[in-house]
Write an enzyme that holds these catalytic residues in place. Structure first.
Site, PDB file in Angstrom:
ATOM      1  N   PHE A 287       0.812  -1.224   0.000  1.00  0.00           N
ATOM      2  CA  PHE A 287       0.000   0.000   0.000  1.00  0.00           C
ATOM      3  C   PHE A 287       0.844   1.272   0.000  1.00  0.00           C
ATOM      4  O   PHE A 287       0.376   2.334   0.392  1.00  0.00           O
ATOM      5  CB  PHE A 287      -0.989   0.009   1.175  1.00  0.00           C
ATOM      6  CG  PHE A 287      -1.758  -1.278   1.294  1.00  0.00           C
ATOM      7  CD1 PHE A 287      -2.623  -1.665   0.280  1.00  0.00           C
ATOM      8  CD2 PHE A 287      -1.596  -2.113   2.380  1.00  0.00           C
ATOM      9  CE1 PHE A 287      -3.307  -2.868   0.360  1.00  0.00           C
ATOM     10  CE2 PHE A 287      -2.280  -3.320   2.460  1.00  0.00           C
ATOM     11  CZ  PHE A 287      -3.146  -3.697   1.452  1.00  0.00           C
TER      12      PHE A 287
ATOM     13  N   ILE B 299       2.366  -7.852  -4.937  1.00  0.00           N
ATOM     14  CA  ILE B 299       2.139  -7.413  -3.552  1.00  0.00           C
ATOM     15  C   ILE B 299       0.749  -7.844  -3.075  1.00  0.00           C
ATOM     16  O   ILE B 299       0.135  -7.204  -2.221  1.00  0.00           O
ATOM     17  CB  ILE B 299       2.359  -5.887  -3.409  1.00  0.00           C
ATOM     18  CG1 ILE B 299       1.455  -5.085  -4.357  1.00  0.00           C
ATOM     19  CG2 ILE B 299       3.817  -5.537  -3.690  1.00  0.00           C
ATOM     20  CD1 ILE B 299       1.530  -3.560  -4.151  1.00  0.00           C
ATOM     21  N   GLY B 300       0.297  -8.952  -3.671  1.00  0.00           N
ATOM     22  CA  GLY B 300      -1.034  -9.457  -3.330  1.00  0.00           C
ATOM     23  C   GLY B 300      -2.057  -9.081  -4.379  1.00  0.00           C
ATOM     24  O   GLY B 300      -3.233  -9.444  -4.287  1.00  0.00           O
TER      25      GLY B 300
ATOM     26  N   LYS C  84      -5.160  -0.090 -18.137  1.00  0.00           N
ATOM     27  CA  LYS C  84      -4.861   1.020 -17.224  1.00  0.00           C
ATOM     28  C   LYS C  84      -4.893   0.518 -15.780  1.00  0.00           C
ATOM     29  O   LYS C  84      -5.357  -0.577 -15.498  1.00  0.00           O
ATOM     30  CB  LYS C  84      -5.853   2.165 -17.439  1.00  0.00           C
ATOM     31  CG  LYS C  84      -5.651   2.818 -18.810  1.00  0.00           C
ATOM     32  CD  LYS C  84      -6.219   4.214 -18.903  1.00  0.00           C
ATOM     33  CE  LYS C  84      -7.695   4.200 -19.103  1.00  0.00           C
ATOM     34  NZ  LYS C  84      -8.177   5.527 -19.594  1.00  0.00           N
ATOM     35  N   GLY C  85      -4.383   1.349 -14.878  1.00  0.00           N
ATOM     36  CA  GLY C  85      -4.243   0.922 -13.487  1.00  0.00           C
ATOM     37  C   GLY C  85      -5.558   0.947 -12.723  1.00  0.00           C
ATOM     38  O   GLY C  85      -6.434   1.771 -12.993  1.00  0.00           O
TER      39      GLY C  85
ATOM     40  N   GLY D  31      -5.267  -0.347  -9.082  1.00  0.00           N
ATOM     41  CA  GLY D  31      -4.918  -0.595  -7.681  1.00  0.00           C
ATOM     42  C   GLY D  31      -5.269   0.555  -6.759  1.00  0.00           C
ATOM     43  O   GLY D  31      -5.583   0.356  -5.587  1.00  0.00           O
ATOM     44  N   GLU D  32      -5.195   1.749  -7.273  1.00  0.00           N
ATOM     45  CA  GLU D  32      -5.457   2.906  -6.419  1.00  0.00           C
ATOM     46  C   GLU D  32      -6.798   3.576  -6.728  1.00  0.00           C
ATOM     47  O   GLU D  32      -7.292   4.374  -5.940  1.00  0.00           O
ATOM     48  CB  GLU D  32      -4.297   3.900  -6.558  1.00  0.00           C
ATOM     49  CG  GLU D  32      -3.018   3.307  -5.987  1.00  0.00           C
ATOM     50  CD  GLU D  32      -1.780   4.131  -6.251  1.00  0.00           C
ATOM     51  OE1 GLU D  32      -1.529   4.464  -7.419  1.00  0.00           O
ATOM     52  OE2 GLU D  32      -1.070   4.451  -5.287  1.00  0.00           O
TER      53      GLU D  32
HETATM   54 MO1  MOS Z   1       1.384   2.945  -3.971  1.00  0.00          MO
HETATM   55  S1  MOS Z   1       0.999   4.326  -2.530  1.00  0.00           S
HETATM   56  O1  MOS Z   1       2.396   3.749  -5.083  1.00  0.00           O
HETATM   57  O2  MOS Z   1       1.977   1.534  -3.312  1.00  0.00           O
END
Ligand code: MOS
Length: 726
Positions: free
Chosen positions: A240, A469-470, A679-680, A682-683
């Protein structure tokens, strides 16, 4: 070349390829590697916020059986120091530790005990005595530090048009301030490292999101050649952002390994995850929004005040979202920082967007209410296909579609605009909406594919130093390899997380999926292209990989490929978009609340694997719920230590706190973003979730809650009367 019958390739919701390793405990995290002769070390934390160490008594600790070394500034290895008084924290920054007697924040590492067992190290660490000359006036209070606020750099401010004129021509103005507290990442896997020092060569099994950047930090900190550093992070149990950079336990472990001549393991404890592995700082965000009666925005300003540590600088770009999300001619964004005696903050999931979208999307809701406009209509009216902050078109922007499709799915038409009018018995029911955007970077990445022919079967190994990272990196890279070689996933092995593999930008900033998969595709295409060229086969001719190897009379073959942003990428603004919807029920007697349901619609290009993508979004939403309702790290007002230092008092939402979450991905391929159209996400998932909840709470109660987390206690402070019928 694509195999039309391949059901394990890109876009399919296959199970995680490493899932069976995880459930059998065979996916090794950093501290689980078997390294012969390893010993253990425990970091010691300062118990003052500011001052100097005047004396140290290590005698009791050193007497204990098993204790090999007590390391403090007095005997520590000399490391590279920062050149400037205030350096910027990045993923490659050096991480000097134990270099002086100065203490800058409560919990700073001031020593390390190395012992034969973990328990001996832990016990001995408690016996080392430090005497301090304490500075009784540490900067630990946000309000009292205001006078020290400074502008970090030229990029901290942005403006277009004339904000004053824009506000003057508005029919309605909203001017409000939002506060967000210090938060901590808390991945399930504790930060850990096993480090070896062998004749100036370092090997570190370390829980890191970007192994390549970790090698840079380590080599720079110890002033050794980069080729002498190898970092391995085969599996990372969540990060994270906290594992983006190298934290100081890693450096201490390497230093200790050098000093005792044995591999050293340091596992950071959960309380140390509050003080030594980064955090999201608290932010004060002042918003000014101006609009015409018909809902056209005339002005938007977003001014952020945050803190950093006395020695290192980190600035969360909270205002960035206000520069690009809406069509507003007059725009002002500023960021100011105050040095405080707290650890240096760093990136936490969607740094900038997570917090910035809370302020922006609540302020938009406040303006819509003032205009008596539906908040979706208000947003749609101010939509833009141009990023006005860069004057570049968006590569694709389906924000309006996200809002409309989400509204349909959620049943937005049943929302009552007037707060406190939707009730069910004792419950006040509120609906909230917010828009989300998160930049979708894409960075130069290399990959290698190794092919092996076994009878009529081709097995492929795909290597890169990317991390999982999971999030599912192993799975989506395997799917990509499967897709572009035209073989089933079962015949693909993916090897990640070793800095000896081809370099990648690692996992962070939502750039992983696009970067890794486009590079994996490039490696596969390179292999096929070369094998065809060798036999004078036309590129467009479809030949199975097994036949290509046979025709080349090869049992084994390998190829490297790389991917990087195109000119088209550089000429566009590349973002993922989304919309969040929340229904909340507030009990009017106790002011306790329940989130009843949430709907999230995302547009993030091609979805590589709907199952892992769904996991990313619900994980992000859960963190957004924590941000909105429960998570807060409190600073003790006299001593500057964190009062919250376990999961007993830092409340992370659990399954029981959550509700039904509907996640929808709009079908899309963004070919400007990259070849695979990815595109991303994760965030994106955390972005603006807190705003949708705060807006729902307003719709339920009529109270604007501008300080996170929104607790029942704060609703009482806001004037909600307990036990009185609405
Ligand atoms: Mo993210 S805050 O770039 O792991």
């Amino acid at each position: 070349m694509q195999n039309k019958l391949n059901t394990t390739g890109v876009g399919n919701a296959i199970d995680r390829v490493e899932g069976h390793l995880k459930v059998r405990g065979m996916a090794k995290y950093a501290s689980e590697f078997v390294v012969p002769n390893k010993v253990y070390a425990q970091g010691i934390n300062s118990t003052i916020a500011k001052g100097e160490i005047v004396s140290i008594d290590t005698s009791e600790a050193e007497k204990l059986p098993g204790v090999l070394k007590v390391i403090t500034f007095k005997n520590a290895e000399k490391l590279k120091a920062f050149d400037k008084k205030m350096s910027e924290l990045s993923t490659t920054s050096i991480a000097p530790v134990l270099q002086s007697n100065k203490v800058h924040f409560y919990g700073e590492y001031i020593g390390l005990v190395v012992a034969e067992t973990f328990e001996q190290a832990q016990y001995a660490a408690r016996l080392v005595k430090f005497n301090y000359k304490e500075d009784k006036n540490p900067a630990i209070n946000f309000d009292k530090s205001r006078g020290k606020a400074y502008k970090p750099n030229e990029q901290s401010d942005y403006s277009r048009g004339d904000i004053k004129a824009g506000l003057a021509e508005a029919d309605e103005v909203v001017e409000v301030t939002y506060n967000t507290p210090i938060e901590h990442h808390h991945p399930m896997e504790l930060h850990a490292v096993i480090a070896s020092w062998d004749n100036g060569k370092v090997t570190a099994y370390a829980s890191q999101q970007i192994v390549r950047d970790a090698t840079i930090c380590i080599s720079d900190t110890f002033q050794i050649p980069k080729k002498n550093v190898r970092v391995i992070a085969s599996f990372v149990g969540g990060g994270f952002g906290s594992k983006l950079n190298v934290e100081r336990h890693v450096i201490m472990a390497i230093m200790a390994a050098k000093m005792v001549g044995k591999p050293v393991q340091v596992t950071v404890t959960r309380p140390q995850m509050f003080t030594n592995t980064g955090m999201r700082q608290s932010n004060e965000q002042k918003m000014r929004v101006g609009a015409k009666k018909d809902g056209i925005l005339t002005a938007l300003s977003h001014e952020t005040l945050s803190h950093t540590s006395p020695t290192l600088e980190f600035q969360e770009p909270c205002g960035m979202v206000s520069q690009m999300l809406y069509k507003v001619p007059n725009n002002l964004v500023t960021h100011r920082l105050m040095p405080m005696n707290l650890q240096t903050p760093f990136a936490m999931r969607a740094p900038g967007e997570a917090t910035g979208s809370f302020a922006l999307e609540c302020a938009m809701d406040e303006m819509a209410w003032k205009l008596k406009m539906d908040p979706i209509d208000f947003r749609v009216k101010n939509d833009t296909q141009m990023d006005l902050s860069t004057n570049r078109p968006f590569s694709s922007r389906l924000l309006v579609e996200c809002l409309h499709i989400g509204a349909e799915k959620f049943g937005w038409k049943n929302r009552k605009m007037q707060p406190r009018t939707n009730k069910n018995g004792n419950w006040l029911i509120g609906y909230g909406v917010s828009a989300a955007s998160r930049e979708s970077p894409y960075l130069k990445t290399y990959a290698k594919v190794i092919l092996a022919l076994d009878g009529d079967t081709v097995n492929a190994t795909l290597q890169m130093d990317a991390t999982d990272i999971g999030t599912g990196s192993y799975t989506i890279v395997a799917q990509t390899t499967s897709e572009y070689l035209g073989i089933p996933v079962a015949q693909v092995t993916v090897q990640l997380g070793d800095s000896d593999f081809p370099p990648t930008p690692g996992s962070g900033g939502s750039w992983g999926a696009a970067s890794f998969c486009n590079a994996a595709m490039a490696a596969c295409e390179k292999a096929i292209k070369t094998l065809k060229a060798n036999r004078n086969i036309k590129e467009e001719e479809e030949v199975a990989i097994v036949d290509l190897l046979k025709q080349n009379q090869l049992k084994a073959f390998e190829a490297e490929g790389s991917a990087e942003p195109s000119e088209a990428f550089k000429n566009h603004s590349v973002f993922s978009f989304g919309a969040n919807f929340c229904e909340i029920w507030v009990d009017k007697d106790s002011l306790m609340y329940r989130i009843k349901r949430m709907v999230n619609v995302g547009s993030a290009g091609k979805i590589l694997n709907p199952k892992t993508a769904y996991g990313q979004i619900i994980g992000g939403i859960t963190m957004g719920v924590g941000m909105a309702l429960t998570e807060q790290t409190k600073v003790e007002p006299n001593f500057g230590n964190f009062i919250t230092r376990s999961f007993g008092d830092y409340h992370v939402p659990v399954n029981l706190d959550m509700s039904n979450i509907d996640v929808v991905f709009l079908p899309e391929e963004d070919k400007i973003a990259n070849k695979m159209g990815v595109k991303g996400i994760g965030e994106l998932g955390i972005t603006s979730v807190a705003a949708s909840i705060a807006n729902a709470i307003f719709n339920a109660t009529g109270k604007r809650m501008r300080d996170l987390p929104i607790t029942p206690e704060k609703l009482i402070q806001a004037g909600m009367e307990v036990g009185v019928s609405a």
